[in-house]
Motif scaffolding. Structure first.
Motif, short mmCIF file in Angstrom:
data_model
loop_
_atom_site.label_atom_id
_atom_site.label_comp_id
_atom_site.label_asym_id
_atom_site.label_seq_id
_atom_site.Cartn_x
_atom_site.Cartn_y
_atom_site.Cartn_z
N THR A 146 41.51 13.23 -12.21
CA THR A 146 40.07 12.95 -12.21
C THR A 146 39.75 11.70 -13.01
O THR A 146 38.96 10.85 -12.57
N LYS A 147 40.40 11.56 -14.16
CA LYS A 147 40.17 10.39 -15.02
C LYS A 147 40.61 9.11 -14.33
O LYS A 147 39.88 8.10 -14.35
N SER A 148 41.80 9.11 -13.73
CA SER A 148 42.30 7.91 -13.08
C SER A 148 41.43 7.50 -11.90
O SER A 148 41.15 6.31 -11.69
N ARG A 190 45.58 8.10 -0.58
CA ARG A 190 45.72 9.11 -1.63
C ARG A 190 45.16 10.44 -1.17
O ARG A 190 45.78 11.49 -1.39
N TYR A 191 44.00 10.41 -0.54
CA TYR A 191 43.45 11.67 -0.04
C TYR A 191 44.31 12.23 1.08
O TYR A 191 44.64 13.42 1.10
N TRP A 192 44.69 11.38 2.02
CA TRP A 192 45.45 11.84 3.18
C TRP A 192 46.79 12.42 2.76
O TRP A 192 47.25 13.43 3.30
N SER A 193 47.47 11.78 1.79
CA SER A 193 48.78 12.25 1.35
C SER A 193 48.69 13.59 0.64
O SER A 193 49.57 14.44 0.80
N PRO A 220 33.56 -1.04 1.87
CA PRO A 220 34.71 -0.56 1.09
C PRO A 220 34.32 0.40 -0.02
O PRO A 220 34.98 1.41 -0.23
N MET A 221 33.23 0.09 -0.74
CA MET A 221 32.80 0.97 -1.83
C MET A 221 32.43 2.35 -1.30
O MET A 221 32.73 3.37 -1.93
N SER A 222 31.81 2.40 -0.14
CA SER A 222 31.44 3.69 0.47
C SER A 222 32.69 4.48 0.83
O SER A 222 32.77 5.68 0.55
N ILE A 223 33.67 3.82 1.45
CA ILE A 223 34.90 4.50 1.86
C ILE A 223 35.68 4.98 0.63
O ILE A 223 36.18 6.11 0.60
N VAL A 224 35.78 4.10 -0.39
CA VAL A 224 36.49 4.48 -1.62
C VAL A 224 35.83 5.68 -2.27
O VAL A 224 36.50 6.66 -2.66
N SER A 225 34.51 5.65 -2.39
CA SER A 225 33.79 6.75 -3.05
C SER A 225 33.95 8.06 -2.28
O SER A 225 34.25 9.10 -2.87
N ILE A 274 35.87 11.35 -3.66
CA ILE A 274 35.07 12.58 -3.80
C ILE A 274 35.74 13.72 -3.02
O ILE A 274 35.86 14.85 -3.53
N MET A 275 36.19 13.42 -1.81
CA MET A 275 36.89 14.43 -1.01
C MET A 275 38.19 14.84 -1.67
O MET A 275 38.56 16.03 -1.65
N LEU A 276 38.89 13.89 -2.29
CA LEU A 276 40.14 14.20 -2.98
C LEU A 276 39.89 15.12 -4.17
O LEU A 276 40.62 16.11 -4.37
N LEU A 277 38.88 14.81 -4.95
CA LEU A 277 38.56 15.66 -6.10
C LEU A 277 38.16 17.06 -5.67
O LEU A 277 38.53 18.05 -6.31
N ARG A 278 37.39 17.16 -4.59
CA ARG A 278 37.00 18.47 -4.08
C ARG A 278 38.22 19.24 -3.59
O ARG A 278 38.34 20.45 -3.81
N PHE A 279 39.13 18.53 -2.92
CA PHE A 279 40.34 19.18 -2.42
C PHE A 279 41.19 19.70 -3.59
O PHE A 279 41.69 20.83 -3.54
N ILE A 280 41.34 18.87 -4.61
CA ILE A 280 42.13 19.26 -5.78
C ILE A 280 41.49 20.47 -6.48
O ILE A 280 42.17 21.42 -6.88
#
Length: 328
Positions: free
Chosen positions: A246-248, A136-139, A214-219, A223-229
């Motif tokens: 953000t909610k999802s 999701r972040y990469w895309s 996995p939890m570390s990578i997901v978080s 976080i990076m995705l939200l910052r990018f958005i």
């Protein structure tokens, strides 16, 4: 009289603790409470039914209807649905095992097969969730570049890697799971040649590979995705859309964390006990007996929450479900 009753209760608890102190098992409870067994069976039944319906709907919409078939995320959702579907199909067997007070009635081969399938699909499900967060972040970060074919190819190989890693992580379970006679009962459990020490190592692998990493990578990915958005992609776009994303993301991370954290915390406690860092005392006995089975149930609910989070919360899938119900 009260002191005498308390003494009898304590002696009985200590006897039960001693009886199960050498159990080399990951999920067995030390107490045959009918109420607890009934609750666990009820949860397993509900999770199985909800997981079957939810994951079959996901497979129907993505595979049969071919919704957004070029979507990389949908490819991972499809694999996640298959993984969770295989997992929920094992729950009726564990429900029977629980109803019989953890006396395994299906034989040694089924013990090995079902325990391996349960653990392998746990790893595969967690790895799929992790891959989806990175994707999701990469895309989003590469949205301006036309890499549809490359992403599709990469997604297929990523899933091959996911299942390979899940199989390797499950190898100790496949090798050392067996039916053992414990205090006159046949239990489906793990028997390591090194006893408690290697079981502790097994649990450490489960905690690190199945949760912490996995939890570390997901978080980090979200976080990076939200910052990018916030900083680039959607700075001047629809605030409502940004709020929905953000909610999802928050729901995805919280559901993963809340479903698995209690089970992993109790598992970590059991590791400390097995390594003699913490004492096997009455508090541990009570938690292992009455709380741990409930944390297993909570972790299992993640398999019926996944299709709801990743598909039924998305508008296009809700519309397809509404159309399907109206035609029915």
């Amino acid at each position: 009289m009260d002191e005498e009753s308390e003494s009898v209760y304590l002696n009985r608890s200590l006897a039960e603790m001693d009886r199960f102190s050498n159990l080399e098992d990951i999920d067995v409870s030390a107490d045959g409470s009918p109420a607890l067994r009934f609750l666990i069976c009820l949860v397993y039944s509900v999770v199985c039914a909800a997981g079957l319906v939810g994951n079959l709907l996901v497979l129907f919409f993505i595979r049969v209807k071919k919704e957004r078939k070029k979507s990389t995320i949908n490819f991972f959702v499809l694999n996640l649905a298959v993984t969770d579907l295989q997992f929920v199909l094992t729950l009726p067997f564990w429900a029977v095992d629980t109803a019989l007070d953890f006396s395994w009635p299906f034989g040694d081969a089924m013990c090995k097969i079902l325990l391996s399938i349960t653990v392998m699909n746990m790893y595969a499900s967690v790895f799929c969730l992790t891959a989806m967060s990175v994707t999701r972040y990469w895309s989003v970060a590469s949205a301006l570049k036309n890499r549809t074919a490359q992403r599709s190819f990469s997604a297929k190989w990523t899933c091959v890697i996911i299942w390979t890693l899940a199989t390797l992580a499950t190898a100790p379970t496949s090798i050392f799971s067996t039916v053992s006679n414990v205090t006159g009962e046949k239990l489906c459990l793990l028997r390591f040649p090194g006893g408690q020490y290697w079981l502790a190592v097994y649990h450490i692998q489960k905690i690190l590979v199945g949760f912490v990493l996995p939890m570390s990578i997901v978080s980090i990915s979200y976080i990076m995705l939200l910052r990018f958005i916030r900083n680039r992609g959607m700075k001047s776009s629809n605030p409502k859309r940004r709020s929905q994303v953000t909610k999802s993301i928050t729901i995805v991370v919280l559901s993963f964390f809340l479903c698995w954290m209690p089970n992993q915390a109790v598992t970590l406690w059991s590791v400390l006990v097995k390594l003699n860092v913490a004492n096997w005392d009455r508090a541990y006995y009570i938690v292992h007996t009455y709380v741990f089975p409930l944390t297993v149930c909570l972790a299992h609910t993640n398999s019926c929450l996944n299709p709801i989070i990743y598909c039924l919360m998305r508008k296009e899938f809700r519309n397809k479900l509404r159309d399907l119900l109206h035609r029915g």
